[in-house]
Enzyme design. Structure first.
Site, short mmCIF file in Angstrom:
data_model
loop_
_atom_site.label_atom_id
_atom_site.label_comp_id
_atom_site.label_asym_id
_atom_site.label_seq_id
_atom_site.Cartn_x
_atom_site.Cartn_y
_atom_site.Cartn_z
N ARG A 1 47.02 36.37 27.77
CA ARG A 1 48.01 37.18 29.18
C ARG A 1 48.46 35.56 29.06
NH1 ARG A 1 47.05 33.49 33.55
NH2 ARG A 1 47.65 35.28 35.23
N HIS B 1 41.04 27.03 40.16
CA HIS B 1 42.28 27.80 40.90
C HIS B 1 42.24 27.98 42.48
CE1 HIS B 1 41.65 28.84 36.49
NE2 HIS B 1 43.00 29.32 36.37
N LYS C 1 54.70 27.33 43.66
CA LYS C 1 55.33 27.05 41.95
C LYS C 1 55.97 25.85 41.97
CE LYS C 1 54.21 32.20 40.22
NZ LYS C 1 53.48 30.86 38.75
#
Length: 312
Positions: free
Chosen positions: A195, A166, A289
């Site tokens: 999640r 990550h 993103k």
């Protein structure tokens, strides 16, 4: 509408958003209208380039088999219309009613399945499946079948610790890294957590591996303030984490859903919440993103009174 809407406030906040699975909530979700289509797509992608879609480190067969023997009984119990599991001596008989297939195998026997155990299991579910070593420092990724990634590649992450995986996510290490490791180390057998992660793409394509960008990157230039609701797709990942009791491996599942933004924000309150989150994204998160090129157009479309017009 998609089964989840992850925006609860109109400000962007980086958080894990993890909760325990509720009683009766399935670990593996079956989206019937798309199941056969998505499983066929998996088969096609794996046939095209299996080495890019499935990988496993040496000495992971026991954990892979445990994923099979833990998930199949659960799937048969939670989705009895779709899956049947019977046992005769050492042999397991798996009937996938949705695909019309039957498989007989002996757990632990590498010759009784046509593929590696985790690879075969991934061909029964819409989810991508990843295994982390829960007994090793750093919780490295040790095996996975990844057909529907959002901008990453399994080969680039295999054997890497969870925090390294990550590292490209802005702010992850500082804000969520420690909590993520504690969460994963604290998982209890039989108590999975879940999640929802979100993104917005300009294509409904499920496979967004890095090498697919030339297929859809140009679509960003087609987004306008009039058509953004139809041209942009809300992409959700319903993720779960479970610890496998015998091996201590951690099973990470990712079920990807997507739909045009317009279909998900017909409710004005939803529209307001999404607009607020997008408006407050830090620049580095917008870039990560992949939203920067078309975010102004999408925000203009989300303004009260805006309407989509797919003809423009």
């Amino acid at each position: 509408m998609l089964p989840y809407f992850p925006f609860e406030q109109e400000l962007f906040a980086m958080r894990l958003g993890v909760r325990a699975l509720r009683p009766g909530e399935p670990l593996i979700e079956v989206e019937e209208p798309h199941y056969a289509e998505e499983l066929a797509l998996k088969q096609s992608l794996l046939a095209e380039s299996q080495r890019m879609r499935f990988a496993a480190l040496p000495r992971t067969l026991a954990a892979q088999w445990e994923a099979v023997t833990e998930l199949l009984p659960l799937m048969a119990q939670q989705h009895p219309r779709h899956f049947t599991l019977e046992r005769t001596g050492d042999a397991w008989h798996w009937h996938n009613h949705l695909l019309g297939t039957r498989t007989r195998f002996i757990p632990g026997d590498p010759d009784s399945l046509p593929h590696a155990p985790l690879d075969w299991l991934g061909r029964q579910v819409q989810e991508d499946l990843l295994l982390m070593d829960g007994t090793h420092e750093g919780l490295p990724l040790i095996a996975g079948q990844l057909c529907f990634p959002a901008g990453w590649c399994l080969a680039d992450k295999l054997s890497h610790p969870v925090l390294d995986i990550h590292a490209t996510v802005p702010g992850f290490g500082e804000q969520l890294g420690g909590a993520t490791v504690r969460l994963m180390r604290g998982l209890k057998s039989g108590r999975p957590v879940t999640r929802v992660n979100w993104g917005i793409s300009v294509t409904p394509q499920l496979d967004l591996a890095p090498w697919t960008q030339p297929e859809w990157r140009h679509l960003r230039q087609e987004v306008t303030a009039l058509n953004a609701g139809d041209k942009c797709y809300l992409r959700l990942e319903r993720q779960t984490l479970s610890v496998l009791p015998a091996s201590g491996a951690i099973l990470f599942t990712i079920h990807t859903y997507r739909a045009p933004v317009a279909s998900e924000v017909e409710d004005p309150e939803r529209r307001r919440l999404l607009a607020g989150v997008l408006r407050t994204l830090p620049p580095e998160t917008r870039d990560y993103k992949g939203l920067t090129a078309f975010l102004p157009q999408l925000l203009a479309w989300l303004e009260p009174g805006a309407r989509s017009d797919s003809s423009r």
